[in-house]
Design a protein around this motif. Structure first.
Motif, short mmCIF file in Angstrom:
data_model
loop_
_atom_site.label_atom_id
_atom_site.label_comp_id
_atom_site.label_asym_id
_atom_site.label_seq_id
_atom_site.Cartn_x
_atom_site.Cartn_y
_atom_site.Cartn_z
N PRO A 66 -1.04 -27.97 8.18
CA PRO A 66 -0.87 -28.18 9.75
C PRO A 66 -0.57 -26.87 10.48
N ASN A 67 -0.09 -26.12 9.93
CA ASN A 67 0.19 -24.71 10.58
C ASN A 67 -1.14 -23.90 10.87
N ALA A 68 -2.08 -24.26 10.44
CA ALA A 68 -3.33 -23.31 10.76
C ALA A 68 -3.92 -23.85 11.80
N LEU A 69 -3.53 -24.91 12.51
CA LEU A 69 -4.44 -25.33 13.78
C LEU A 69 -3.51 -24.55 14.72
N ASN A 70 -4.30 -24.16 15.77
CA ASN A 70 -3.68 -23.81 17.19
C ASN A 70 -3.61 -24.88 18.31
N VAL A 71 -2.66 -25.69 18.00
CA VAL A 71 -2.59 -27.06 18.82
C VAL A 71 -2.41 -26.63 20.48
N GLY A 72 -2.59 -27.58 21.04
CA GLY A 72 -2.47 -27.49 22.52
C GLY A 72 -1.90 -28.55 23.07
N ASP A 73 -2.18 -29.04 24.55
CA ASP A 73 -1.33 -30.20 25.17
C ASP A 73 -2.65 -31.08 25.73
N SER A 74 -3.79 -31.15 25.18
CA SER A 74 -4.88 -31.82 25.82
C SER A 74 -4.71 -33.61 25.77
N LEU A 75 -3.52 -34.04 25.17
CA LEU A 75 -2.92 -35.49 25.11
C LEU A 75 -2.38 -35.65 26.11
N ASN A 112 -11.96 -27.50 23.10
CA ASN A 112 -11.37 -26.98 22.10
C ASN A 112 -11.00 -28.11 21.46
N PHE A 113 -11.65 -28.32 20.41
CA PHE A 113 -11.25 -29.56 19.74
C PHE A 113 -9.56 -29.54 18.96
N SER A 114 -9.23 -28.26 18.49
CA SER A 114 -8.07 -28.33 17.97
C SER A 114 -6.87 -28.64 18.77
N PHE A 121 -30.46 -37.31 21.44
CA PHE A 121 -29.68 -36.29 21.79
C PHE A 121 -28.15 -36.83 21.79
N PHE A 122 -27.82 -37.91 21.93
CA PHE A 122 -26.44 -38.69 22.06
C PHE A 122 -26.13 -38.64 20.69
N THR A 123 -26.98 -39.02 19.50
CA THR A 123 -26.94 -39.25 18.09
C THR A 123 -26.47 -37.75 17.65
N ILE A 124 -27.35 -36.82 17.85
CA ILE A 124 -26.89 -35.43 17.45
C ILE A 124 -25.74 -35.05 17.81
N LYS A 125 -25.32 -34.96 19.04
CA LYS A 125 -23.93 -34.73 19.49
C LYS A 125 -22.96 -35.25 18.69
N LEU A 126 -23.21 -36.79 18.44
CA LEU A 126 -22.23 -37.61 17.96
C LEU A 126 -21.76 -37.24 16.54
N ILE A 127 -22.70 -37.00 15.74
CA ILE A 127 -22.70 -36.42 14.41
C ILE A 127 -22.00 -35.00 14.46
N LEU A 128 -22.36 -34.30 15.11
CA LEU A 128 -21.55 -32.95 14.96
C LEU A 128 -20.08 -33.03 15.61
N TRP A 129 -20.01 -33.93 16.65
CA TRP A 129 -18.40 -34.11 16.91
C TRP A 129 -17.63 -34.83 15.92
N LEU A 130 -18.30 -35.96 15.34
CA LEU A 130 -17.50 -36.36 14.07
C LEU A 130 -17.27 -35.46 12.98
N SER A 158 -10.97 -36.63 28.95
CA SER A 158 -11.40 -35.87 27.68
C SER A 158 -12.97 -35.40 28.06
N PRO A 159 -13.43 -34.23 27.95
CA PRO A 159 -14.91 -33.80 28.30
C PRO A 159 -15.63 -34.27 26.86
N TYR A 160 -15.04 -34.83 25.83
CA TYR A 160 -15.80 -35.38 24.70
C TYR A 160 -15.82 -36.85 24.84
N ARG A 161 -15.47 -37.64 25.87
CA ARG A 161 -15.85 -39.06 25.89
C ARG A 161 -16.84 -39.54 25.58
#
Length: 301
Positions: free
Chosen positions: A292-301, A222-224, A269-278, A246-249
């Motif tokens: 800012p209120n549109a994001l469903n922020v969490g505690d992943s940090l 969940n990116f958000s 494969f890495f380049t494709i995923k990198l472009i999508l994630w960025l 992070s699972p996105y490391r």
């Protein structure tokens, strides 16, 4: 005088961090199954602050607790446990996550299977429990296809997930421990088994041997949850793409793709995923600034 039977040279390795009740539940299940008495149980506690080590020492003194540095993560904890067990004369390792509950004869069946199938890594079939049924989870892969075994099946694989896996000590003696630098947390399990099968060992998942998983089975993607008002773009970028948590490391993704698929295909494969994630990162960063209120922020940090 009552004689205590010596334990078999099988070492159950359990990495833990700040999940005291989950860990104690796991140990209680091992005790009820007789595995705590039959095998050596090694807990690698990565500097928990919730009293995990103290509770284990009090309630389950027959288990060994190895202290961690606080920066072991899953792979480092398993590597430390394997190194310790090898020094004690282990013939077999059993990786076991503390949110994984083996049936009463699961681990003994894994050991027996490995004894009758030399140089073979063995995994049970993993289930999650719903309100009405048990649901199989893919814990093996061959090529790009993931799968689970049905009752009566023994399916050979390229790699296995690390929820519960039996590993002959000969694997460790040939290829060493899991790679803590490339895969400090995520992918340290399946890439290690993949390295073992490429080194000439076999790996399989067995349909008649069962464990049940409880709690979240896969990391919540969940990116958000990585974005909060007040955080700088560099802070979210580091937490999302560089943190070992992070699972996105990105370094893990790069090494995973290139080790599994080879340099050229893996890099693609890495380049494709990198472009999508960025692209996702830019999208959520802009949303954080503009709405800012549109994001469903969490505690992943």
């Amino acid at each position: 005088m009552l004689e205590i039977s010596p334990k078999e040279p099988v070492y159950i390795l359990i990495p833990v961090y700040n999940r005291k009740e989950t860990t104690l539940t796991c140990l209680e299940n091992l005790k009820k199954c007789g595995d705590l008495q039959r095998y050596h149980v090694v807990i690698v506690d990565d500097a928990s602050t919730d009293g995990t080590a103290q509770a284990i020492n009090t309630l389950y003194p027959e288990a060994t607790v190895l202290p961690g540095s606080g920066d072991l993560w899953w792979t480092g904890a398993m590597a430390q446990g394997m190194q310790y067990a090898e020094a004690q004369g282990a013939e077999y390792f059993i990786w076991l996550n503390d949110d994984c509950s083996p049936d009463s004869d699961t681990l003994s069946q894994l050991v027996e299977f490995m004894r009758s199938h030399p140089d073979t890594i063995a995994g049970p079939t993993c289930y999650t429990s719903t309100s009405n049924s048990l649901v199989k989870q893919h814990n093996a892969f061959k090529g790009r296809k993931g799968f689970a075994a049905n009752p009566g099946e023994v399916i050979y694989a390229d790699g296995l997930s690390g929820w519960c896996v039996g590993i002959p000590a000969s694997v460790f003696r040939k290829i060493g421990p899991p790679d803590i630098n490339k895969f400090p947390h995520y992918s340290g399990d399946d890439t290690y088994i993949l390295r073992a099968t490429r080194a000439g060992f076999k790996a399989c998942v067995i349909g008649d041997i069962k464990v049940t998983l409880f709690g979240p089975v896969h990391p919540k993607l969940n990116f958000s949850s990585y974005f909060r008002p007040g955080l700088t773009p560099s802070a979210t970028f580091e937490a999302l793409f560089w943190s070992k948590k992070s699972p996105y490391r990105l370094p893990t993704l790069f090494f995973y793709q290139t080790e599994r698929y080879g340099l050229l295909l893996g890099l693609s494969f890495f380049t494709i995923k990198l472009i999508l994630w960025l692209g996702q990162w830019v999208k959520f960063q802009l949303t954080l600034w503009l709405r800012p209120n549109a994001l469903n922020v969490g505690d992943s940090l």
